[in-house]
Design a protein around this motif. Sequence first.
Motif, short mmCIF file in Angstrom:
data_model
loop_
_atom_site.label_atom_id
_atom_site.label_comp_id
_atom_site.label_asym_id
_atom_site.label_seq_id
_atom_site.Cartn_x
_atom_site.Cartn_y
_atom_site.Cartn_z
N LEU A 136 3.09 -4.78 0.85
CA LEU A 136 1.93 -3.95 0.52
C LEU A 136 0.94 -3.92 1.69
O LEU A 136 0.41 -2.86 2.03
CB LEU A 136 1.24 -4.50 -0.74
N ILE A 137 0.70 -5.08 2.29
CA ILE A 137 -0.20 -5.14 3.43
C ILE A 137 0.34 -4.29 4.58
O ILE A 137 -0.42 -3.57 5.25
CB ILE A 137 -0.41 -6.60 3.89
N TYR A 138 1.63 -4.35 4.82
CA TYR A 138 2.22 -3.55 5.89
C TYR A 138 2.02 -2.05 5.62
O TYR A 138 1.63 -1.30 6.52
CB TYR A 138 3.71 -3.86 6.03
N GLN A 139 2.29 -1.63 4.39
CA GLN A 139 2.15 -0.22 4.07
C GLN A 139 0.69 0.23 4.19
O GLN A 139 0.41 1.35 4.62
CB GLN A 139 2.65 0.05 2.64
N THR A 140 -0.24 -0.66 3.83
CA THR A 140 -1.65 -0.31 3.91
C THR A 140 -2.15 -0.34 5.34
O THR A 140 -2.72 0.64 5.84
CB THR A 140 -2.50 -1.29 3.06
N MET A 141 -1.92 -1.44 6.02
CA MET A 141 -2.51 -1.63 7.33
C MET A 141 -1.83 -0.78 8.42
O MET A 141 -2.50 -0.21 9.29
CB MET A 141 -2.47 -3.11 7.73
N THR A 142 -0.52 -0.71 8.37
CA THR A 142 0.20 0.07 9.39
C THR A 142 0.45 1.50 8.92
O THR A 142 0.14 2.46 9.64
CB THR A 142 1.54 -0.61 9.73
N GLY A 143 0.98 1.65 7.71
CA GLY A 143 1.31 2.99 7.23
C GLY A 143 0.11 3.86 6.97
O GLY A 143 0.16 5.08 7.21
N LEU A 144 -0.98 3.26 6.48
CA LEU A 144 -2.14 4.06 6.10
C LEU A 144 -3.28 3.96 7.11
O LEU A 144 -3.86 4.97 7.50
CB LEU A 144 -2.65 3.59 4.73
N PHE A 145 -3.59 2.73 7.55
CA PHE A 145 -4.73 2.52 8.44
C PHE A 145 -4.38 2.60 9.91
O PHE A 145 -5.27 2.66 10.76
CB PHE A 145 -5.38 1.17 8.16
N GLY A 146 -3.09 2.55 10.25
CA GLY A 146 -2.68 2.68 11.64
C GLY A 146 -2.82 1.42 12.47
O GLY A 146 -2.84 1.48 13.71
N GLU A 147 -2.88 0.24 11.82
CA GLU A 147 -2.97 -1.01 12.57
C GLU A 147 -1.61 -1.32 13.22
O GLU A 147 -0.56 -1.09 12.64
CB GLU A 147 -3.37 -2.16 11.65
#
Length: 381
Positions: free
Chosen positions: A355-366
């Motif tokens: 979930l963190i990966y999808q949020t931070m990388t997939g959505l926020f672009g980290e």
Amino acid sequence: HNFSPYYHSEGDIVDNCNMEYCSEITRLDLALLLSVSEKPIPVNQFFLNSLEDGETLEASWIVSNETDIVEYEVCFGTDPENLNEVVVTSSTSHQFTGLETGTMYYASICAINELGCKSVDVLKKAKPAVVTLDQGILIVAGSEGGLLDPLQEDINLFYDSLCYNYVHDFYDATITEEISLEQIGEYSSILWHIDNYELISSTINDYSYVLRNYLYLGGNVLITGYKPGLVFGAGTYPASFKAGSLMFDCFHVAYCKNEASRLFAGAMEENLQWPSVYVDSLKMPAFNYHLPWVESLTPTDDALVLYRYDSKYDTTAQGAYFNHPVGITGAGTNKQAVLLSYPLYYMDFEQSRQLIYQTMTGLFGEEYLDVEENKLRENKF
């Protein structure tokens, strides 16, 4: 102050009233009613935001619904009792420049109608801050302890491990008296977690205007935890949120409710991009591996539902919130904030990390760093 010896007695009759005095009071009341009826309604959705340069504040507001408004008066200064800079404008924004970084400024606004009547002032405050958004993720601890008394070091380690593959830092909001835009403005994303169900207020509410300013400048925010509706100032359940509030504008929540009798087994994904996340039975052996106090959320029209409430109980009893939204973000391009009404600490670690990966990388672009986890984290989770 003993205006009548007959008040609230059998002698309180017309013959014992000073009718001239009563007439004056009636005239005063009528004048007050007429004055109030001519006043415009207060300005709605008035905000004071810092810009990135650290020396500019922008006051902005929406156009009044009243058709006879001709202009707005904005007063500005460092003393809320004596705002000595006055700007009268027909626009819906104004920038104050050449300010001192880190100094608290105040701005008030009133609407002026064709009769020259002014609305009641609305007051806001803000500090100019240099915002760079270039230091990765800031993990913010918004509470101490939690259900079944986990060690705080285990909670901190859990979120550290979730973000192991990202540049990240820590901030403890439970021991601070203030959260400033300058502190959080270095980071491109914030992960704010509240793992204690007994918390009903938080530093995050006292400084919600700072969080709004951070989002306004392009920062990203993930909130995960218990009772976000109460934490953001709802006061009691059920709660409704209107345009102008942080919950409505930034987290896209129009309504929330919560009951201790409802039991949450996990969050079902709404689409295949997001992993379902379920309670870790080792951390939550109570309540038959369910969590109490998980809010049911009602999204705004411009929201995107990410997760829905799952329960192993009957939908007419403890499982009554089944399929209600528990994870929300904005639709379209407005996806800077994600709100989860359940604490990730009590959820399965691997699912939470996805979930963190999808949020931070997939959505926020980290940027996701391809590094190997150390043995401590492997052994712990």
